[in-house]
Design an enzyme around this catalytic site. Structure first.
Site, PDB file in Angstrom:
ATOM      1  CG  HIS A  42      -1.912   1.035   1.325  1.00 59.44           C
ATOM      2  ND1 HIS A  42      -3.121   0.975   0.660  1.00 59.44           N
ATOM      3  CD2 HIS A  42      -1.925   2.217   2.004  1.00 59.44           C
ATOM      4  CE1 HIS A  42      -3.829   2.055   0.934  1.00 59.44           C
ATOM      5  NE2 HIS A  42      -3.126   2.830   1.740  1.00 59.44           N
ATOM      6  CG  ASP A  44      -0.727   5.485   2.714  1.00 55.84           C
ATOM      7  OD1 ASP A  44      -1.900   5.460   2.287  1.00 55.84           O
ATOM      8  OD2 ASP A  44      -0.308   4.719   3.603  1.00 55.84           O
ATOM      9  CG  MET A  46      -0.182  11.548   2.298  1.00 51.10           C
ATOM     10  SD  MET A  46       0.130  11.649   4.071  1.00 51.10           S
ATOM     11  CE  MET A  46      -0.316   9.979   4.562  1.00 51.10           C
ATOM     12  CG  MET A  77      -4.779  10.057   1.148  1.00 56.33           C
ATOM     13  SD  MET A  77      -3.963   9.489   2.645  1.00 56.33           S
ATOM     14  CE  MET A  77      -2.709   8.457   1.929  1.00 56.33           C
ATOM     15  CG  MET A 146      -9.847   6.812   4.452  1.00 54.82           C
ATOM     16  SD  MET A 146      -8.247   6.023   4.194  1.00 54.82           S
ATOM     17  CE  MET A 146      -7.319   6.543   5.641  1.00 54.82           C
ATOM     18  CG  PHE A 152      -0.555  12.472  10.276  1.00 56.71           C
ATOM     19  CD1 PHE A 152       0.747  12.953  10.201  1.00 56.71           C
ATOM     20  CD2 PHE A 152      -1.614  13.347  10.076  1.00 56.71           C
ATOM     21  CE1 PHE A 152       0.989  14.301   9.927  1.00 56.71           C
ATOM     22  CE2 PHE A 152      -1.387  14.693   9.797  1.00 56.71           C
ATOM     23  CZ  PHE A 152      -0.082  15.176   9.732  1.00 56.71           C
ATOM     24  N   GLY A 154      -0.197   5.536  12.302  1.00 61.17           N
ATOM     25  CA  GLY A 154      -0.101   5.394  13.754  1.00 61.17           C
ATOM     26  C   GLY A 154      -1.260   5.967  14.554  1.00 61.17           C
ATOM     27  N   GLY A 185      -6.304   2.265   8.320  1.00 61.42           N
ATOM     28  CA  GLY A 185      -6.140   3.162   9.453  1.00 61.42           C
ATOM     29  C   GLY A 185      -6.319   2.454  10.778  1.00 61.42           C
ATOM     30  N   GLY A 206       0.019  -0.271   8.488  1.00 68.66           N
ATOM     31  CA  GLY A 206       1.361   0.303   8.459  1.00 68.66           C
ATOM     32  C   GLY A 206       2.131  -0.069   9.706  1.00 68.66           C
TER      33      GLY A 206
END
Ligand code: DX5
Ligand code: ZN
Length: 234
Positions: A42, A44, A46, A77, A146, A152, A154, A185, A206
């Site tokens: 995956h 991500d 941004m 994103m 999501m 972000f 974590g 997420g 993640g």
């Protein structure tokens, strides 16, 4: 481009998010996660505009493509996915997921994905209702729900998204569409069973994979343990 069919709809798959990897060691981290049993990677992306963070872009995807055979599940994103779709496909993305809340016309981005021959996914933020993606279900291969505010890694899993997840899965089943439901997420061994029981089959993780003290292989195994897609609950 790898075949989307390699990511089955009705089995649990794990797509570790590179965002939580050690960025000084991207090649070896990708090799390690592939050996650990990841079903996809995956990515991500941004832009500092759609979300208040900047991660990585085309050059990183392109470099990793030369070193990694995993299915590249690219999560855009970004405010203007249409403009950048071709660059991410040329870089080696196997699927492009963009947000229903982006600034482009959704059908125009989907037309661009069709033109490029890349499967499209559509994602929705926690505050966006399920119905926002319903008009596009026939045109996408994946819906990404999501379970944190995007931007972000974590963060804590938002269990209040589970009814929405189930609603989306139910609608896909009702229309008998070949659409994968992915969840992103705060997904970890403790939260994965809820995701699966509400209809999510592709788990993005993640922190729970790249930062697992027990190692990536055990983490992926634990994510899949105790998960069953409970069709009866839908
Ligand atoms: C958030 C990203 C996620 C994130 C997941 O904007 O879309 O993919 O990296 O990270 P964890 O699994 O740590 O919540
Ligand atoms: Zn993501």
């Amino acid at each position: 481009m790898k075949d989307i069919a390699s990511i089955a709809r009705d089995r649990i798959t794990v797509a570790p998010s590179l965002l939580a990897a050690d960025f000084t060691q991207l090649e070896s981290q990708c090799r390690e996660v592939a050996l650990a049993g990841a079903d996809a990677l995956h990515l991500d992306v941004m832009d500092g505009h759609f979300v208040p963070n900047i991660s990585f872009g085309v050059p990183v995807v392109k470099s990793l493509r030369k070193k990694c055979d995993l299915f590249f599940d690219t999560h855009l994103m970004i405010s203007h996915p249409k403009q950048y779709a071709k660059a991410f496909v040329d870089a080696g993305s196997d699927l492009l997921t963009f947000h229903v809340e982006c600034d482009d016309m959704i059908d125009a981005v989907l037309d661009e994905c069709d033109r490029l021959g890349v499967p499209a996914g559509l994602s929705l933020k926690p505050g966006t209702p399920a119905e926002a993606v319903f008009p596009y279900l026939e045109r996408v291969k994946l819906i990404l729900v999501m379970t944190v505010e995007p931007g972000f890694g974590g963060q804590s899993f938002m269990a209040d998204q589970m009814p929405k997840l189930a609603r989306i899965k139910r609608e896909i089943k009702r229309r008998a569409l070949p659409v994968i439901v992915e969840v992103d997420g705060g997904v970890a061994p403790a939260t994965a069973p809820q995701v699966a029981s509400h209809g999510g089959s592709m788990l993005v993780a993640g922190t729970a994979v790249f930062r697992a003290p027990e190692g990536m292989a055990k983490a992926i195994e634990s994510l899949k343990a105790n998960t069953a897609i409970l069709d009866s609950a839908l």
